[in-house]
Design an enzyme around this catalytic site. Structure first.
Site, short mmCIF file in Angstrom:
data_model
loop_
_atom_site.label_atom_id
_atom_site.label_comp_id
_atom_site.label_asym_id
_atom_site.label_seq_id
_atom_site.Cartn_x
_atom_site.Cartn_y
_atom_site.Cartn_z
N THR A 28 -4.73 -59.53 -43.94
CA THR A 28 -3.70 -58.70 -44.49
C THR A 28 -3.34 -59.09 -46.10
O THR A 28 -3.20 -60.33 -46.22
CB THR A 28 -2.32 -58.74 -43.96
OG1 THR A 28 -1.53 -57.43 -44.66
CG2 THR A 28 -1.42 -59.67 -43.75
N GLY A 29 -3.19 -58.17 -46.66
CA GLY A 29 -3.16 -58.57 -48.21
C GLY A 29 -1.54 -58.16 -48.75
O GLY A 29 -1.38 -58.24 -49.88
N ASN A 81 6.57 -49.14 -39.63
CA ASN A 81 5.61 -49.00 -40.44
C ASN A 81 5.23 -47.29 -40.83
O ASN A 81 4.12 -47.17 -41.61
CB ASN A 81 4.21 -49.72 -39.90
CG ASN A 81 3.89 -49.51 -38.42
OD1 ASN A 81 4.67 -49.97 -37.76
ND2 ASN A 81 3.01 -48.79 -38.20
N ILE A 91 0.46 -40.40 -42.16
CA ILE A 91 1.61 -40.72 -43.24
C ILE A 91 1.62 -39.13 -44.14
O ILE A 91 2.96 -38.67 -44.35
CB ILE A 91 1.19 -41.59 -44.48
CG1 ILE A 91 0.95 -42.86 -43.88
CG2 ILE A 91 2.06 -41.67 -45.44
CD1 ILE A 91 2.31 -43.52 -42.80
N ARG A 136 -12.64 -30.28 -50.26
CA ARG A 136 -12.95 -31.77 -50.47
C ARG A 136 -12.68 -32.43 -51.87
O ARG A 136 -12.55 -33.46 -52.12
CB ARG A 136 -14.59 -31.93 -50.21
CG ARG A 136 -15.06 -31.35 -48.74
CD ARG A 136 -14.62 -32.38 -47.79
NE ARG A 136 -14.75 -32.06 -46.32
CZ ARG A 136 -14.30 -32.93 -45.42
NH1 ARG A 136 -13.52 -33.89 -45.61
NH2 ARG A 136 -14.46 -32.54 -44.12
N CYS A 177 2.64 -50.59 -45.92
CA CYS A 177 3.91 -50.51 -45.22
C CYS A 177 4.55 -51.88 -44.96
O CYS A 177 5.60 -52.40 -44.99
CB CYS A 177 3.85 -49.77 -43.94
SG CYS A 177 2.34 -50.53 -43.17
N HIS A 222 2.02 -56.41 -36.04
CA HIS A 222 1.75 -55.32 -36.40
C HIS A 222 1.32 -53.99 -35.25
O HIS A 222 0.51 -54.46 -34.72
CB HIS A 222 0.61 -55.08 -37.56
CG HIS A 222 0.72 -53.73 -38.46
ND1 HIS A 222 0.66 -52.55 -38.02
CD2 HIS A 222 1.37 -53.66 -39.63
CE1 HIS A 222 0.95 -51.62 -38.92
NE2 HIS A 222 1.31 -52.18 -40.01
#
Length: 379
Positions: free
Chosen positions: A250-251, A355, A52, A118, A191, A218
């Protein structure tokens, strides 16, 4: 003395200002109802240079309303970052040129400083002109964990993933009006939530969804194993993504209820991970209160896709397959030929979504929307 929006935004350290016309996102041309658009490029940054993060970078570099000034890439060196940016198996070769100059990427002639910190505070985002930062490393997804980005001079953090705390969730085209400038940490959801929510909104607004189940088919992602591996948390998830259809949780459906609260307790879902590289599809099976016909449903979606949800919700009446939607910038593309209706109150609806690319477009649009609202609040 009255200051112009441009001058006021500049005086507050914002690199964005707006005129009273329609919002124009990276793939959202006058499609979301707002009364302002950027006149000056907004200083932005990217924390995390994975799938992404790289696509968000490409989209930003092609957007005249955005000035990408800093990328924090973890461990990737500038020469490897240039390679990763330039070549992509799905989305092809990047437009323009990409070169390196010390720690800078020079993309289409524009220099973008890179770092390998970091601790994101050490990036010093503000000093680099990056006031709105896309958190795409997947690590800093709570207010507490993302605070170092603000401590480094950024003004707002936009997560390119679901938040792991109560950070505000905004899905463009669905509930972007809820952002009022008071939140510093905003999630673009997932997504799949972006692939589902626009279609759900169009149907719920017109027919009132009483209850629904969603299944997303997916494409595989980098979190999965190429060959059989191990996963104590999800045994099936440890199997080879490249050779299996894998049921998964999946939420995303429940997350829709965060942006459409009237559906709380009425919508949930599951996923099947399949061995394709990109593009996914959602199947929404729902009971609706208002009796209708499938043709009327299609007309409603088509009208919204051409109207107030243009650029977010799409409408397709061609016999297309998943690869036909690669690099599609829309969030959710309704497939008119794929749905079926059992009776006037029970229907199955289908929508495609890239996605990767479609979602990345929404991340950039959300960042721009946040900057726009902030400038108006400052006024």
């Amino acid at each position: 003395m009255k200051l112009s929006v441009v001058a006021l935004a500049a005086s507050l350290g914002y690199a964005a200002a707006y005129s009273p016309s329609a919002f124009s996102g990276s793939a959202l041309k006058a499609s979301v109802s707002n009364d302002a658009t950027m006149k000056m490029a907004t200083g932005m940054g990217v924390n995390g240079f994975g799938r992404i993060g790289r696509l968000v970078t490409r989209i930003m570099m092609d957007d005249p309303d955005v000035s990408l000034t800093a990328i924090n890439a973890g461990s990737a060196t500038p020469d490897y970052m240039a390679y990763q940016y330039k070549y992509d198996t799905i989305h092809g070769k990047a437009k323009g040129t990409v070169e390196i100059d010390g720690d800078y990427l020079v993309i289409g002639g524009k220099k973008v400083i890179t770092s390998r910190c970091r601790d994101p505070k050490e990036v010093e985002w503000g000093a680099k002109g990056a006031f709105y930062v896309c958190e795409s490393s997947g690590v800093f997804l709570t207010k507490e964990k993302a605070q170092p980005i603000l401590d480094g001079g950024a003004k707002k953090v936009i997560y390119s993933a679901p938040a792991k705390d109560d950070s505000q969730t905004v899905v463009m085209g669905v509930n972007q009006e809820e952002y009022d400038g008071s939140e510093n940490f905003i999630s673009c959801a997932s997504c799949t939530t972006n692939g589902l929510a626009p279609m759900v909104k169009a149907i719920h607004d017109a027919f009132e969804i009483e209850e629904a189940l969603m299944t997303t088919v997916h494409a595989m992602t980098a979190t999965q194993a190429v060959v059989d591996s191990s996963s104590r948390k999800d045994w099936r998830g440890g199997r080879a993504a490249s050779g299996n259809i894998i049921p998964s949780s999946t939420g995303a459906a429940k997350a829709v209820t965060k942006v459409i609260p009237s559906l709380k307790g009425k919508l949930t879902g599951m996923a099947f991970r399949v061995p394709t590289i990109d593009v996914s599809v959602v199947d929404l099976t729902c009971k609706i209160k208002k009796s209708t016909t499938y043709e009327e449903i299609c007309d409603v979606v088509k009208s919204r896709a051409a109207g107030d949800m243009k650029g977010i919700l799409g409408y397709c009446d061609e016999p297309l397959v998943s690869t036909d939607f690669e690099s599609d910038p829309r969030s959710s593309i309704f497939d008119a030929d794929a749905g079926i209706m059992l009776n006037p109150n029970f229907v199955k609806l289908v929508a495609w979504y890239d996605n990767e690319w479609g979602y990345s477009c929404r991340v950039v649009d959300l960042m721009k929307h946040v900057a726009m609202v902030d400038a108006k609040v400052a006024k």
